[in-house]
Design a protein around this motif. Structure first.
Motif, PDB file in Angstrom:
ATOM      1  N   LEU A  95       0.850  -1.188   0.000  1.00  0.00           N
ATOM      2  CA  LEU A  95       0.000   0.000   0.000  1.00  0.00           C
ATOM      3  C   LEU A  95       0.883   1.235   0.000  1.00  0.00           C
ATOM      4  O   LEU A  95       1.886   1.306   0.711  1.00  0.00           O
ATOM      5  CB  LEU A  95      -0.902   0.008   1.230  1.00  0.00           C
ATOM      6  CG  LEU A  95      -1.889  -1.149   1.376  1.00  0.00           C
ATOM      7  CD1 LEU A  95      -2.638  -1.031   2.693  1.00  0.00           C
ATOM      8  CD2 LEU A  95      -2.864  -1.181   0.214  1.00  0.00           C
ATOM      9  N   ALA A  96       0.527   2.213  -0.813  1.00  0.00           N
ATOM     10  CA  ALA A  96       1.284   3.460  -0.889  1.00  0.00           C
ATOM     11  C   ALA A  96       0.734   4.481   0.113  1.00  0.00           C
ATOM     12  O   ALA A  96      -0.459   4.457   0.422  1.00  0.00           O
ATOM     13  CB  ALA A  96       1.216   4.012  -2.312  1.00  0.00           C
ATOM     14  N   PRO A  97       1.617   5.367   0.613  1.00  0.00           N
ATOM     15  CA  PRO A  97       3.037   5.466   0.285  1.00  0.00           C
ATOM     16  C   PRO A  97       3.886   4.530   1.138  1.00  0.00           C
ATOM     17  O   PRO A  97       3.424   4.033   2.169  1.00  0.00           O
ATOM     18  CB  PRO A  97       3.346   6.926   0.619  1.00  0.00           C
ATOM     19  CG  PRO A  97       2.450   7.224   1.787  1.00  0.00           C
ATOM     20  CD  PRO A  97       1.180   6.464   1.511  1.00  0.00           C
ATOM     21  N   VAL A  98       5.133   4.302   0.692  1.00  0.00           N
ATOM     22  CA  VAL A  98       6.078   3.519   1.480  1.00  0.00           C
ATOM     23  C   VAL A  98       7.322   4.369   1.731  1.00  0.00           C
ATOM     24  O   VAL A  98       7.655   5.256   0.953  1.00  0.00           O
ATOM     25  CB  VAL A  98       6.489   2.213   0.768  1.00  0.00           C
ATOM     26  CG1 VAL A  98       5.289   1.309   0.561  1.00  0.00           C
ATOM     27  CG2 VAL A  98       7.190   2.489  -0.560  1.00  0.00           C
ATOM     28  N   SER A  99       7.993   4.083   2.823  1.00  0.00           N
ATOM     29  CA  SER A  99       9.269   4.733   3.116  1.00  0.00           C
ATOM     30  C   SER A  99      10.368   4.001   2.348  1.00  0.00           C
ATOM     31  O   SER A  99      10.152   2.913   1.802  1.00  0.00           O
ATOM     32  CB  SER A  99       9.554   4.662   4.615  1.00  0.00           C
ATOM     33  OG  SER A  99       9.741   3.317   5.018  1.00  0.00           O
ATOM     34  N   GLU A 100      11.558   4.576   2.308  1.00  0.00           N
ATOM     35  CA  GLU A 100      12.680   3.901   1.664  1.00  0.00           C
ATOM     36  C   GLU A 100      13.006   2.597   2.384  1.00  0.00           C
ATOM     37  O   GLU A 100      13.392   1.612   1.750  1.00  0.00           O
ATOM     38  CB  GLU A 100      13.899   4.826   1.628  1.00  0.00           C
ATOM     39  CG  GLU A 100      13.734   6.005   0.680  1.00  0.00           C
ATOM     40  CD  GLU A 100      15.010   6.796   0.506  1.00  0.00           C
ATOM     41  OE1 GLU A 100      16.103   6.253   0.804  1.00  0.00           O
ATOM     42  OE2 GLU A 100      14.939   7.965   0.065  1.00  0.00           O
ATOM     43  N   GLU A 101      12.841   2.579   3.704  1.00  0.00           N
ATOM     44  CA  GLU A 101      13.084   1.357   4.463  1.00  0.00           C
ATOM     45  C   GLU A 101      12.099   0.264   4.061  1.00  0.00           C
ATOM     46  O   GLU A 101      12.480  -0.902   3.854  1.00  0.00           O
ATOM     47  CB  GLU A 101      12.975   1.633   5.959  1.00  0.00           C
ATOM     48  CG  GLU A 101      13.229   0.405   6.824  1.00  0.00           C
ATOM     49  CD  GLU A 101      13.103   0.700   8.312  1.00  0.00           C
ATOM     50  OE1 GLU A 101      13.259  -0.238   9.114  1.00  0.00           O
ATOM     51  OE2 GLU A 101      12.841   1.874   8.678  1.00  0.00           O
ATOM     52  N   GLU A 102      10.828   0.617   3.935  1.00  0.00           N
ATOM     53  CA  GLU A 102       9.816  -0.353   3.521  1.00  0.00           C
ATOM     54  C   GLU A 102      10.068  -0.816   2.084  1.00  0.00           C
ATOM     55  O   GLU A 102       9.883  -1.992   1.758  1.00  0.00           O
ATOM     56  CB  GLU A 102       8.430   0.254   3.651  1.00  0.00           C
ATOM     57  CG  GLU A 102       7.986   0.452   5.093  1.00  0.00           C
ATOM     58  CD  GLU A 102       6.744   1.311   5.202  1.00  0.00           C
ATOM     59  OE1 GLU A 102       5.991   1.128   6.180  1.00  0.00           O
ATOM     60  OE2 GLU A 102       6.512   2.169   4.335  1.00  0.00           O
ATOM     61  N   ALA A 103      10.501   0.124   1.236  1.00  0.00           N
ATOM     62  CA  ALA A 103      10.830  -0.240  -0.139  1.00  0.00           C
ATOM     63  C   ALA A 103      11.995  -1.221  -0.171  1.00  0.00           C
ATOM     64  O   ALA A 103      12.018  -2.157  -0.988  1.00  0.00           O
ATOM     65  CB  ALA A 103      11.169   1.011  -0.944  1.00  0.00           C
ATOM     66  N   LEU A 138      17.440   2.234  -5.797  1.00  0.00           N
ATOM     67  CA  LEU A 138      16.210   1.596  -6.261  1.00  0.00           C
ATOM     68  C   LEU A 138      15.109   1.757  -5.221  1.00  0.00           C
ATOM     69  O   LEU A 138      13.955   2.052  -5.564  1.00  0.00           O
ATOM     70  CB  LEU A 138      16.465   0.115  -6.539  1.00  0.00           C
ATOM     71  CG  LEU A 138      15.266  -0.702  -7.044  1.00  0.00           C
ATOM     72  CD1 LEU A 138      14.739  -0.147  -8.366  1.00  0.00           C
ATOM     73  CD2 LEU A 138      15.643  -2.176  -7.201  1.00  0.00           C
ATOM     74  N   ALA A 139      15.438   1.577  -3.945  1.00  0.00           N
ATOM     75  CA  ALA A 139      14.447   1.754  -2.871  1.00  0.00           C
ATOM     76  C   ALA A 139      13.932   3.187  -2.857  1.00  0.00           C
ATOM     77  O   ALA A 139      12.736   3.431  -2.657  1.00  0.00           O
ATOM     78  CB  ALA A 139      15.065   1.396  -1.525  1.00  0.00           C
ATOM     79  N   SER A 140      14.829   4.140  -3.078  1.00  0.00           N
ATOM     80  CA  SER A 140      14.429   5.548  -3.124  1.00  0.00           C
ATOM     81  C   SER A 140      13.463   5.803  -4.273  1.00  0.00           C
ATOM     82  O   SER A 140      12.478   6.546  -4.127  1.00  0.00           O
ATOM     83  CB  SER A 140      15.672   6.432  -3.269  1.00  0.00           C
ATOM     84  OG  SER A 140      15.315   7.790  -3.373  1.00  0.00           O
ATOM     85  N   LEU A 141      13.714   5.166  -5.413  1.00  0.00           N
ATOM     86  CA  LEU A 141      12.844   5.340  -6.573  1.00  0.00           C
ATOM     87  C   LEU A 141      11.466   4.734  -6.326  1.00  0.00           C
ATOM     88  O   LEU A 141      10.439   5.299  -6.706  1.00  0.00           O
ATOM     89  CB  LEU A 141      13.506   4.709  -7.800  1.00  0.00           C
ATOM     90  CG  LEU A 141      12.797   4.884  -9.143  1.00  0.00           C
ATOM     91  CD1 LEU A 141      12.548   6.354  -9.452  1.00  0.00           C
ATOM     92  CD2 LEU A 141      13.632   4.238 -10.247  1.00  0.00           C
ATOM     93  N   ILE A 142      11.433   3.564  -5.667  1.00  0.00           N
ATOM     94  CA  ILE A 142      10.158   2.927  -5.326  1.00  0.00           C
ATOM     95  C   ILE A 142       9.349   3.831  -4.402  1.00  0.00           C
ATOM     96  O   ILE A 142       8.140   4.043  -4.594  1.00  0.00           O
ATOM     97  CB  ILE A 142      10.394   1.557  -4.654  1.00  0.00           C
ATOM     98  CG1 ILE A 142      11.059   0.586  -5.627  1.00  0.00           C
ATOM     99  CG2 ILE A 142       9.080   0.973  -4.131  1.00  0.00           C
ATOM    100  CD1 ILE A 142      11.600  -0.666  -4.954  1.00  0.00           C
ATOM    101  N   ALA A 143      10.018   4.374  -3.375  1.00  0.00           N
ATOM    102  CA  ALA A 143       9.338   5.264  -2.433  1.00  0.00           C
ATOM    103  C   ALA A 143       8.809   6.506  -3.146  1.00  0.00           C
ATOM    104  O   ALA A 143       7.677   6.940  -2.917  1.00  0.00           O
ATOM    105  CB  ALA A 143      10.295   5.653  -1.307  1.00  0.00           C
ATOM    106  N   GLN A 144       9.635   7.067  -4.026  1.00  0.00           N
ATOM    107  CA  GLN A 144       9.226   8.248  -4.790  1.00  0.00           C
ATOM    108  C   GLN A 144       7.994   7.950  -5.635  1.00  0.00           C
ATOM    109  O   GLN A 144       7.042   8.739  -5.682  1.00  0.00           O
ATOM    110  CB  GLN A 144      10.383   8.699  -5.689  1.00  0.00           C
ATOM    111  CG  GLN A 144      10.084   9.949  -6.511  1.00  0.00           C
ATOM    112  CD  GLN A 144      11.231  10.302  -7.451  1.00  0.00           C
ATOM    113  OE1 GLN A 144      12.269   9.637  -7.461  1.00  0.00           O
ATOM    114  NE2 GLN A 144      11.035  11.330  -8.248  1.00  0.00           N
ATOM    115  N   LEU A 145       7.990   6.797  -6.282  1.00  0.00           N
ATOM    116  CA  LEU A 145       6.861   6.411  -7.122  1.00  0.00           C
ATOM    117  C   LEU A 145       5.602   6.217  -6.279  1.00  0.00           C
ATOM    118  O   LEU A 145       4.493   6.575  -6.695  1.00  0.00           O
ATOM    119  CB  LEU A 145       7.213   5.122  -7.870  1.00  0.00           C
ATOM    120  CG  LEU A 145       6.462   4.806  -9.157  1.00  0.00           C
ATOM    121  CD1 LEU A 145       6.662   5.911 -10.188  1.00  0.00           C
ATOM    122  CD2 LEU A 145       6.929   3.473  -9.723  1.00  0.00           C
TER     123      LEU A 145
END
Length: 297
Positions: free
Chosen positions: A219-227, A254-261
């Motif tokens: 579920l969005a949003p996610v933190s970088e840690e969750e990503a 990659l985790a940062s990009l997932i969180a951003q998305l």
């Protein structure tokens, strides 16, 4: 009796129904009452596991993750977009949202394509640009690793002929001349589910994405840690860690990009139905979307 018990609790009560055809009438009664039914122990356990995962996601404290408000100009443009955007239009929206993409130039004829490739430098990729062809490869609309001007001319003619034969009614809005950036491929995406709202996805990507079925959803949003935890859950994570001598990919980026998305999925829920980035390529020390499909609301 089962329906009565179910009505007395807010929790779902899955039923293991092993009566087969002999108990078809009872099964139909339960289904009509929207009762979850499993016809094998395996499917029941899969359903229970899914409910446990969903419960964990719902209990996660999403309020602590701050999401920036949507840019009203971008949101208004998305609201005015047609349902499915072409790749060029999709990438234009993503660049405005600070999502990194592989460099490309939109052209309308072979002469312009030749100029664009010359400025970009060979090898290049040539792709058809059409809102009616979300799966360009199946229509013959993607040509990789074109090494020179002669090859570009040949691939242009063949691509246009193949696309016309495969999808004669498709609207063609030129073609993209793109930097050839081979590397490790992942898939990233978002979807706005009617039940659960905005969700974000990461998986082992490229042409094998559907075959491998190696994805993680949250579920969005996610933190970088969750990503990062989403990445860690993938079977294909080993590929990110320098598998068989290949260079290691930047999991943190990659985790940062997932969180951003995921933040984009929440902030632009009113304008974006889904985003499909496949592949997102790790090339030259960075992650970039090589292909993109945005579906507007």
């Amino acid at each position: 009796e089962l329906i009565k018990i179910s009505g007395e609790t807010e929790n779902p009560l899955p039923n293991l129904w092993l009566a087969g055809k002999l108990g078809q009438e009872g099964a139909d009664i339960l289904r009509a009452a929207h009762m979850p039914i499993a016809e094998s122990a395996e499917s029941l356990m899969l359903a229970v596991r899914g409910m446990i995962r969903l419960g964990r996601m719902k209990r996660a404290d999403k309020k602590r993750i701050k999401t920036e408000k949507a840019d009203e100009k971008i949101l208004e443009k998305l609201r005015n977009d047609k349902a499915t955007l072409s790749e060029a239009a999709s990438k234009e929206r993503l660049v405005a949202l600070n999502i990194p993409v592989v460099g490309s130039t939109l052209v309308n004829n072979l002469d312009d394509a030749t100029c664009a490739a010359g400025e970009m430098g060979y090898p290049v990729v040539l792709k058809i640009n059409s809102p009616d062809l979300p799966h360009k490869s199946e229509a013959g609309g993607v040509r990789l690793n074109i090494g020179d001007e002669q090859g570009l001319g040949r691939e242009w003619k063949e691509m246009m002929a193949d696309v016309a034969a495969h999808s004669p009614s498709a609207r063609i809005e030129g073609a993209l001349v793109e930097e050839f950036a081979p590397g490790l491929e992942m898939i990233l995406g978002t979807v706005c589910d009617e039940t659960f709202g905005p969700m974000v996805l990461v998986g082992t990507g490229g042409v094998l994405a559907e075959a491998l079925d190696d994805v993680a959803l949250a579920l969005a949003p996610v933190s970088e840690e969750e990503a990062g935890c989403m990445i860690a859950s993938l079977r294909g994570r080993r590929l990110l860690q320098g598998f068989r001598g290949a260079p290691r990919a930047d999991e943190g980026e990659l985790a940062s990009l997932i969180a951003q998305l995921s933040h984009i999925a929440v902030a632009y829920e009113a304008g974006i139905a889904s985003i499909d980035l496949n592949p997102v390529v790790y090339s030259r020390g960075r992650w970039r979307a090589a292909d993109a499909l945005v579906v507007a609301r």
